[in-house]
Design an enzyme around this catalytic site. Sequence first.
Site, PDB file in Angstrom:
ATOM      1  CG  HIS A 232       4.735  -7.319  -1.504  1.00  0.00           C
ATOM      2  ND1 HIS A 232       4.151  -7.051  -0.280  1.00  0.00           N
ATOM      3  CD2 HIS A 232       5.283  -6.160  -1.936  1.00  0.00           C
ATOM      4  CE1 HIS A 232       4.357  -5.771   0.005  1.00  0.00           C
ATOM      5  NE2 HIS A 232       5.036  -5.205  -0.962  1.00  0.00           N
TER       6      HIS A 232
ATOM      7  CG  ASP B 127       2.517  -3.201  -4.421  1.00  0.00           C
ATOM      8  OD1 ASP B 127       1.429  -3.321  -5.021  1.00  0.00           O
ATOM      9  OD2 ASP B 127       2.778  -2.251  -3.656  1.00  0.00           O
ATOM     10  CG  ASP B 128       7.520  -5.212  -4.722  1.00  0.00           C
ATOM     11  OD1 ASP B 128       7.029  -4.099  -4.990  1.00  0.00           O
ATOM     12  OD2 ASP B 128       8.040  -5.491  -3.630  1.00  0.00           O
TER      13      ASP B 128
ATOM     14  CG  HIS C   2      10.778  -1.583  -4.964  1.00  0.00           C
ATOM     15  ND1 HIS C   2      11.041  -1.447  -3.625  1.00  0.00           N
ATOM     16  CD2 HIS C   2       9.443  -1.803  -5.052  1.00  0.00           C
ATOM     17  CE1 HIS C   2       9.921  -1.593  -2.934  1.00  0.00           C
ATOM     18  NE2 HIS C   2       8.926  -1.792  -3.780  1.00  0.00           N
TER      19      HIS C   2
ATOM     20  CG  HIS D 226       5.490  -0.782  -7.157  1.00  0.00           C
ATOM     21  ND1 HIS D 226       5.031   0.112  -6.221  1.00  0.00           N
ATOM     22  CD2 HIS D 226       6.185  -1.719  -6.445  1.00  0.00           C
ATOM     23  CE1 HIS D 226       5.419  -0.276  -5.007  1.00  0.00           C
ATOM     24  NE2 HIS D 226       6.135  -1.365  -5.114  1.00  0.00           N
TER      25      HIS D 226
HETATM   26 ZN   LIG Z   1       6.971  -2.509  -3.609  1.00  0.00          ZN
END
Ligand SMILES: [Zn+2]
Length: 484
Positions: A265, A114-115, A168, A164
């Site tokens: 991540h 993620d991210d 954020h 995603h």
């Molecule tokens: Zn995230």
Amino acid sequence: MKVFARRNRHARRKRWSNIVSKMLVLVLTVVFLMGAGLHPIDGDKAEGSGIQSWTEHMGDARDAEHLLDKRSHLSERESARIHTRSITDQFANAAVAAKESVPSSSKVVYLTFDDGPSKHTADVLDILKREKVKATFFVLGKQVKQNPELLKRIDAEGHAIGNHSYNHAYKKLYSDFRNFWQQIRDTGQAIKEVVGYEPRLVRAPGGTYLNFDKQYFQLLSQAGYIVHDWHVDSGDSKRANVPKSEIMKSIRAGARLPHTVVLMHDSAGHGETVKALPDMIQFYRDKGYTFDIMTPDLEPVQFKVATRKRWERKPVSQAWIDQHVQAVDVRGEKQPERQTEQRPEKRAEQQPQKHFDYQNESTMRFKATTEVGMLNLQPGQYKRIQQNTYIPARILTTHLDGEIIISDHSSPIELHFKQGTITVNRMTGAVVWQAGTNERERLAWKGIEEDGVLWIPLRPVLDTIDISLLKHEFIPLELGKIDA
Ligand SMILES: [Zn+2]
């Protein structure tokens, strides 16, 4: 000859029927036990939360009431299932047969990052390439804008991409669905500009637990998005620079389900995740797992909706929904090049968490009227997938006075109607139609086999055999039956 073959099949089906009933009870028990752990204890640590040790979780006193919720819910489903048992027997047989021959390599782990994409993404991709492992990247729109080349590489090397959000920012995303929606749309657009399609997979920043309410789930699903949480949190974002040893500890302590989704991540500050990755891959290999990308046909892993609230917000109005939440033009057929480890049994063998989408379908009956009669389906007997209502092939075939032929657990399934024959490939779900002696025609929709049940989309099937769908509606269950 054909008549005899069918009779034999009937006899076999009866013998199996008993075994299958027993297995259903066993499976339901296991599903219930596993589902009880399927939400994190606390989302306060953002993505660092996730599911803790499952056994630890089961012992959590606060969960006792959730367990009860689930129990009453399950029995409702169970009755729906038992009601359809005779209908699904034949498919269950096929699944049982398939399961018996499935080696331990049928276990699949879905590594997710993620991210990103960020400066660590290239290293992650190098390792994945060297190890011949495919993964899924839930990217941020703003990172995509900064690193389009990395996103291209993710796509080109056969990994899956998910959405995603754009930036954020929890407060923005969860104080109002309209903000969340806008960020998902913007990110989808940013991804599309780079790789040419918008992914359907969505992961909520921080996970859905305590962040999503029913409306978030409902509206995203209505638009065709598929929201995924995770089973195992690598713990790499608990704080800055969580060391490799600690990440590996979380992985070793994590749940190992037949299909396991792991959260990691690849954003800035996750060099330790990169270092841990080869060991992690080795760990799952040693446990008999293969690796795969997440695809839209994988049933979502979703935490249940929390009963307590973290965010103050109002539901969005129907007028806004009507104006904004249309089915998104998402590409649902992305099939990157498959790695050699991919086993063909995948479609026949399914993960138990498939039964835990409580958000919408579980509270509605589905009623459809075709020109040959009425179909009245309980929760569990239909599912909404990308604007289509799928129902078990046996229910629809019976309704249409057709017949299902399954020779063994690997041959295509044939649905015979007086208008012609639909053949479903059990590896790919691909569907071919042949009317009389006409040429075989490849159809646009796919069959989905789960837990030994073949699901087919109602309207496209009716269109194929030229039967009209006169009316269809979703009817809420009696209020008392809806779970809290
Ligand atoms: Zn995230």
